[in-house]
Design an enzyme around this catalytic site. Structure first.
Site, PDB file in Angstrom:
ATOM      1  N   SER A   1     -10.659  -5.906   0.489  1.00  0.00           N
ATOM      2  CA  SER A   1     -11.421  -4.841   1.132  1.00  0.00           C
ATOM      3  C   SER A   1     -12.194  -4.056   0.072  1.00  0.00           C
ATOM      4  CB  SER A   1     -10.461  -3.917   1.873  1.00  0.00           C
ATOM      5  OG  SER A   1     -11.177  -2.887   2.498  1.00  0.00           O
ATOM      6  N   ALA A   2     -13.491  -3.796   0.354  1.00  0.00           N
ATOM      7  CA  ALA A   2     -14.341  -3.140  -0.648  1.00  0.00           C
ATOM      8  C   ALA A   2     -13.933  -1.698  -0.907  1.00  0.00           C
ATOM      9  CB  ALA A   2     -15.799  -3.186  -0.182  1.00  0.00           C
ATOM     10  N   HIS A   3     -13.516  -1.000   0.162  1.00  0.00           N
ATOM     11  CA  HIS A   3     -13.363   0.450  -0.023  1.00  0.00           C
ATOM     12  C   HIS A   3     -12.104   0.836  -0.793  1.00  0.00           C
ATOM     13  CE1 HIS A   3     -10.435   1.602   3.278  1.00  0.00           C
ATOM     14  NE2 HIS A   3     -10.778   0.402   3.712  1.00  0.00           N
TER      15      HIS A   3
ATOM     16  N   THR B   1     -25.140 -10.539  12.180  1.00  0.00           N
ATOM     17  CA  THR B   1     -26.009 -10.365  11.015  1.00  0.00           C
ATOM     18  C   THR B   1     -25.242  -9.644   9.916  1.00  0.00           C
ATOM     19  OG1 THR B   1     -27.855 -10.220  12.531  1.00  0.00           O
ATOM     20  CG2 THR B   1     -28.247  -9.452  10.271  1.00  0.00           C
TER      21      THR B   1
ATOM     22  N   GLN C   1      -4.590  -4.346  -1.930  1.00  0.00           N
ATOM     23  CA  GLN C   1      -4.177  -3.310  -2.883  1.00  0.00           C
ATOM     24  C   GLN C   1      -4.059  -3.850  -4.302  1.00  0.00           C
ATOM     25  OE1 GLN C   1      -4.100  -0.147  -2.373  1.00  0.00           O
ATOM     26  NE2 GLN C   1      -4.154  -0.067  -0.148  1.00  0.00           N
TER      27      GLN C   1
ATOM     28  N   ASN D   1       0.800  -1.227   0.000  1.00  0.00           N
ATOM     29  CA  ASN D   1       0.000   0.000   0.000  1.00  0.00           C
ATOM     30  C   ASN D   1       0.833   1.279   0.000  1.00  0.00           C
ATOM     31  OD1 ASN D   1       0.404  -1.433   2.530  1.00  0.00           O
ATOM     32  ND2 ASN D   1      -0.455   0.338   3.545  1.00  0.00           N
TER      33      ASN D   1
ATOM     34  N   CYS E   1      -1.169   4.851   8.993  1.00  0.00           N
ATOM     35  CA  CYS E   1      -1.290   4.501  10.404  1.00  0.00           C
ATOM     36  C   CYS E   1      -0.320   5.365  11.195  1.00  0.00           C
ATOM     37  CB  CYS E   1      -0.925   3.044  10.636  1.00  0.00           C
ATOM     38  SG  CYS E   1      -1.724   1.996   9.475  1.00  0.00           S
TER      39      CYS E   1
HETATM   40  N1  PLP Z   1      -4.191  -4.461   3.822  1.00  0.00           N
HETATM   41  C1  PLP Z   1      -3.732  -3.467   3.047  1.00  0.00           C
HETATM   42  C2  PLP Z   1      -2.581  -3.720   2.136  1.00  0.00           C
HETATM   43  C3  PLP Z   1      -4.312  -2.204   3.105  1.00  0.00           C
HETATM   44  O1  PLP Z   1      -3.842  -1.208   2.341  1.00  0.00           O
HETATM   45  C4  PLP Z   1      -5.395  -2.012   3.984  1.00  0.00           C
HETATM   46  C5  PLP Z   1      -6.020  -0.688   4.126  1.00  0.00           C
HETATM   47  O2  PLP Z   1      -5.369   0.299   4.418  1.00  0.00           O
HETATM   48  C6  PLP Z   1      -5.849  -3.083   4.745  1.00  0.00           C
HETATM   49  C7  PLP Z   1      -5.216  -4.299   4.638  1.00  0.00           C
HETATM   50  C8  PLP Z   1      -6.978  -2.926   5.704  1.00  0.00           C
HETATM   51  O3  PLP Z   1      -8.218  -2.827   5.044  1.00  0.00           O
HETATM   52  P1  PLP Z   1      -9.512  -2.415   5.862  1.00  0.00           P
HETATM   53  O4  PLP Z   1      -9.565  -0.934   5.848  1.00  0.00           O
HETATM   54  O5  PLP Z   1     -10.654  -3.042   5.111  1.00  0.00           O
HETATM   55  O6  PLP Z   1      -9.374  -2.976   7.218  1.00  0.00           O
END
Ligand code: PLP
Length: 498
Positions: A203-205, A241, A183, A155, A328
């Site tokens: 991850s959807a977003h 749920t 990613q 990422n 982070c």
């Molecule tokens: N793994 C990677 C490589 C990510 O970039 C992210 C999000 O920043 C995640 C995991 C975590 O995803 P989520 O926001 O769905 O917990």
């Protein structure tokens, strides 16, 4: 109150905008599929059908079988679930997890936790471009290895790992493989069967879907324990749920993956144009993203001598949204574990920005961003001061020459006490109250976490205030770094700006 000349979102690895199709699908599901998929009557059966269709769509997008997909609340949860499944572990004699050191925090922090529980964890080194040292991995892997964690794409830098090779090494020794594919999905072809991994997380977003939903691929026959107990949902492996609207939104986002993949060449062209521009403006800028084979949308750049927190605030002030090497701990400006694992110093990591494009990023966006970068790097516009929480000592707090403006919301003020002698107002009201802000003092703007104050500080600079600064990390950072001062003076002698 604050107007941006242009808005350029270059933080698509942090999250992406939700597409109109996804929004439409989610609204439709919220409207007519409100039943609990575990119930038996009509409206519930509708919801159950949405869930199973979405499972098929996810399977289709990732090369999995539908029964191998488990919906979770996030990819972080999915990573936690796989790793914690190995705790009671242990296949006889297998006690070790090997991981790359540049995994997402949800892997690294869970591994640290497992270590505390007695699990053996080994981090295999990466080279200066972040690629896993496969020779070293081979020598570290043996019959004691339970699992190897290796993300598909990183990422922060966009480096892509040779996951198939990792799987080959693992299989020789009977170990399993978890690959965080968050990613990679939508940026690279992802086929879990072709990769050969045992577990993969999504991850959807990150693909223009909603936040708060992830998916876990578990190859048939691979062990997995529930992380959340208390229900039979998701094959008994994830109680609770199901958030059907989120899951349907995720599935809808997956349908656009072929289109996203078709547009990767155009994204790469914008990336190359951006890199060339950066090199022109700042020849000594170091590009940390791999020169070949990395994600087409990700550019990590170290601007030597320019601290990233102030840089991000400056860009934010000009409507350009990027993040530091690591999202982070960005408020506390911890150096990125990814960049330091690649050999960068902590200082270099703190001088690094990540630009992550999407197929919606235009050439105009790139040109505008390069113009603003150039203003900052050539020092055509001087930045506002950054006050670290450590600098907020009694001298500064009680100095006659300081004037502190607290722009936090009422809600935030209930949670944490303000700086002593500060003047409260809202960001929106500040413009109307300028006659109460002295021009001969050092103005310090503070907010709750350090995110809003830089924009207000740049606004004051634009209004002709010469000595303006903001508190990095906000009240949260001050309390963390100066708990004694917070307890002694927090909330003392606060007035309204009027
Ligand atoms: N793994 C990677 C490589 C990510 O970039 C992210 C999000 O920043 C995640 C995991 C975590 O995803 P989520 O926001 O769905 O917990």
């Amino acid at each position: 109150m604050f107007r941006f000349r242009r808005q350029v979102y270059l933080d698509n690895n942090a999250t992406t905008s939700v597409t109109p199709n996804v929004r439409k699908k989610m609204c439709a599901v919220l409207k007519s599929c409100y039943g609990n998929p575990s119930s038996r009557y009509f409206v519930a059966r509708n919801a159950a059908a949405v869930l199973e269709t979405a499972r098929n769509d996810l399977a289709c997008a990732t090369g999995a079988l539908p029964d191998e997909i488990i919906f979770t609340g996030s990819a972080s949860e999915a990573n936690n679930q796989v790793l914690k499944s190995f705790l009671p572990a242990a296949d006889a004699g297998r006690t070790t997890i090997i991981s790359s050191p540049i995994e997402h925090a949800s892997v690294i922090a869970t591994l640290e936790w497992l270590k505390g529980m007695g699990m053996m964890v080994i981090f295999c080194p990466v080279d200066s471009e972040g690629r896993l040292d496969l020779v070293r991995l081979e020598s570290l892997t043996d019959e004691r290895t339970l699992l190897i964690c290796c993300m598909f794409a990183n990422n922060e830098t966009g480096v892509v790992q040779d996951v198939s090779q990792v799987v080959e090494i693992a299989k020789k020794h009977g170990a399993r493989v978890l690959s965080d594919c968050v990613q990679a999905l939508g940026k690279l072809p992802v086929d879990v069967k072709a990769l050969g991994v045992d577990y993969a997380t999504f991850s959807a977003h990150k693909i223009h879907g909603p936040k708060g939903v992830g998916a876990l691929y578990v190859r048939q026959g691979s062990p997995l324990n529930p992380l959340i107990h208390g229900g039979h949902q998701e094959f008994g492996l994830r109680a609770g749920t199901e958030g059907i609207h989120n899951i349907a939104g995720f599935a809808e986002a997956c349908k656009a993956i072929p289109d996203m993949l078709a547009r990767t060449a155009a994204v790469a062209e914008n990336r190359d144009m951006f890199i060339q521009g950066v090199r022109r403006i700042q020849p000594d800028a170091a590009i940390n993203s791999p020169s070949q084979g990395g994600l087409q949308n990700t550019i990590s750049v170290t601007f030597s001598g320019f601290d990233n927190a102030g840089f991000i605030a400056f860009l934010d002030h000009h409507g350009i949204w990027v993040s530091a090497g690591s999202a982070c701990n960005s408020e506390l400006n911890e150096p990125s574990h990814v960049l330091t694992a690649m050999g960068l110093s902590a200082d270099a990591a703190r001088q690094t920005l990540r630009f992550s494009l999407s197929s919606e990023t235009s050439r105009k966006d790139i040109r505008y961003t390069l113009d603003i970068l150039s203003d900052y790097l050539q020092k055509r516009i001087s930045p506002v001061n950054m006050v670290s929480p450590a600098q907020l000592n009694e001298n500064l707090l009680f100095s006659e020459s300081s004037f502190v403006i607290d722009i936090r919301s009422k809600f935030d003020r209930k949670i944490l006490k303000g700086l002593p002698n500060s003047h409260e107002t809202s960001a929106a009201a500040l413009k109307k109250l300028l006659q109460h802000v002295p021009r001969d003092k050092n103005i310090v703007v503070v907010c709750q976490t350090g995110i809003d104050a830089p924009i207000a500080a740049y606004f004051l600079r634009g209004e002709g205030y010469k000595n303006v600064g903001f508190v990095m990390g906000g009240i949260v950072g001050w309390k963390l770094f100066q708990p004694g001062l917070y307890n002694k003076f927090g909330g003392m002698n606060i007035s309204q700006l009027e």
